[in-house]
Scaffold this motif. Sequence first.
Motif, PDB file in Angstrom:
ATOM      1  N   GLU A   1       0.829  -1.204   0.000  1.00 57.90           N
ATOM      2  CA  GLU A   1       0.000   0.000   0.000  1.00 57.90           C
ATOM      3  C   GLU A   1       0.866   1.257   0.000  1.00 57.90           C
TER       4      GLU A   1
ATOM      5  N   ARG B   1      -7.856  -3.121  -1.613  1.00 53.78           N
ATOM      6  CA  ARG B   1      -7.073  -2.347  -0.647  1.00 53.78           C
ATOM      7  C   ARG B   1      -6.023  -1.480  -1.342  1.00 53.78           C
TER       8      ARG B   1
ATOM      9  N   ARG C   1      -7.522  -7.904  -1.781  1.00 52.98           N
ATOM     10  CA  ARG C   1      -6.251  -7.194  -1.624  1.00 52.98           C
ATOM     11  C   ARG C   1      -6.071  -6.152  -2.728  1.00 52.98           C
TER      12      ARG C   1
END
Length: 423
Positions: free
Chosen positions: A111, A151, A148
């Motif tokens: 991230e 995210r 994911r």
Amino acid sequence: MTAFLRQLAQSRRDGKPLGITSVCSAHPLVIRAAARNAAHYSDILLIEATCNQVNQFGGYTGMLPADFVQLVRRIAAEENLPTDKIILGGDHLGPNPWRSEPAASAMAKAEDMVMAYVDAGFRKIHLDASMGCAGEPAALDDATTAERALRLAQAAEHAARKAGGEMPVYIIGTEVPPPGGAHHVITELEPTNVAAAQQTIDIHRDMFRRAGMEDTFSRVIGLVVQPGVEFGNENVVIYDPSKARGLTQLLDREQSLIYEAHSTDYQGRAALRHLVEDGFPILKVGPELTFVLREALYGLDLIASDLIEGYPPRALFKTMEKLMLDNPVFWQGHYHGWPQEQHVQRHYSYSDRIRYYWNQPEAAAAVQTLINVLQGRTAPPTVFRQHLPGFEGWFGKPLDPTALVVAAVQRSLDNYRAACTGG
């Protein structure tokens, strides 16, 4: 900048399929060749960095995302290519560099990486969270992958809103050839199953919808699938349109999407054009470009060895061999066979893992020495024919080694441009 990418699906529906070359290389001479071509033709330059190559810790190039952007923009300015003609992409952005760590820490770093990419100016983002982390299966199921990817998209959206300017476009899907090509001879390759491709789209769409991110998903422009193209160390599997017909037909239902084709290196102009026409208009290329760069440099190395008194025979070749033997991490496990077979593969493999060594100080110094000793010299046509037979236009002229190497890369990119434009 990304408007062209969002129009690719429409151009295919209109019966006028267009494509774009995605240049996946951090080598300055490859970037220069791509920028020079784009400036010459007034084209858009799409250039991408990968998560292993460039990240918030430097990657194997030592560059942060902002460093890569600065490099590209500096070279583009030198080639008179305006900034608004450049699209910067992040390839395989996800936890791959940290997959040996637990998922929580790997995803946190992923991230942060995505935000660093977007903050630096990257606006085409490939969300790739398909690989398992410590204690997980090597390949994750679609639901976990999509969760994911969501995210990572949320991180990208946050960074883009903070940075201002246009919002990112996204590529999803992960069924791709191994990065850098396969390690063995491949005789047959099956494209992605159509039902699997549809499921990937459906699960991602539903995951984004349930998170209230329909607008974000509307900027998902493409899906990565395996179209049936690949290269190994010694062979290339050429695209067969008949095998990918089902995937092409899927785009008739998913009309806002296109496919992104990875590992299109060495396919040749005709196969590349078929890919564009069949719904694979983003053509990613990397190793081929550094392969032809190495061909040109080694040809010049041989010319210097024959012509220049005091130039050590095959000095560049020997420098690269020593670098690879002293630090085999980038090729061991990829090249196999007897020692002599591995020796050949280190220098001449289609996988071109020598590309990981060009940024080493010893390699850069050897290349600069070669350029310096040949700059302005005129090589006899007979010597040129021996070592660089494809460069007849340079016979009898004072040498500009850098320009010759850039021209070698441009020739490969010309095939891609012809495939993308139908020219």
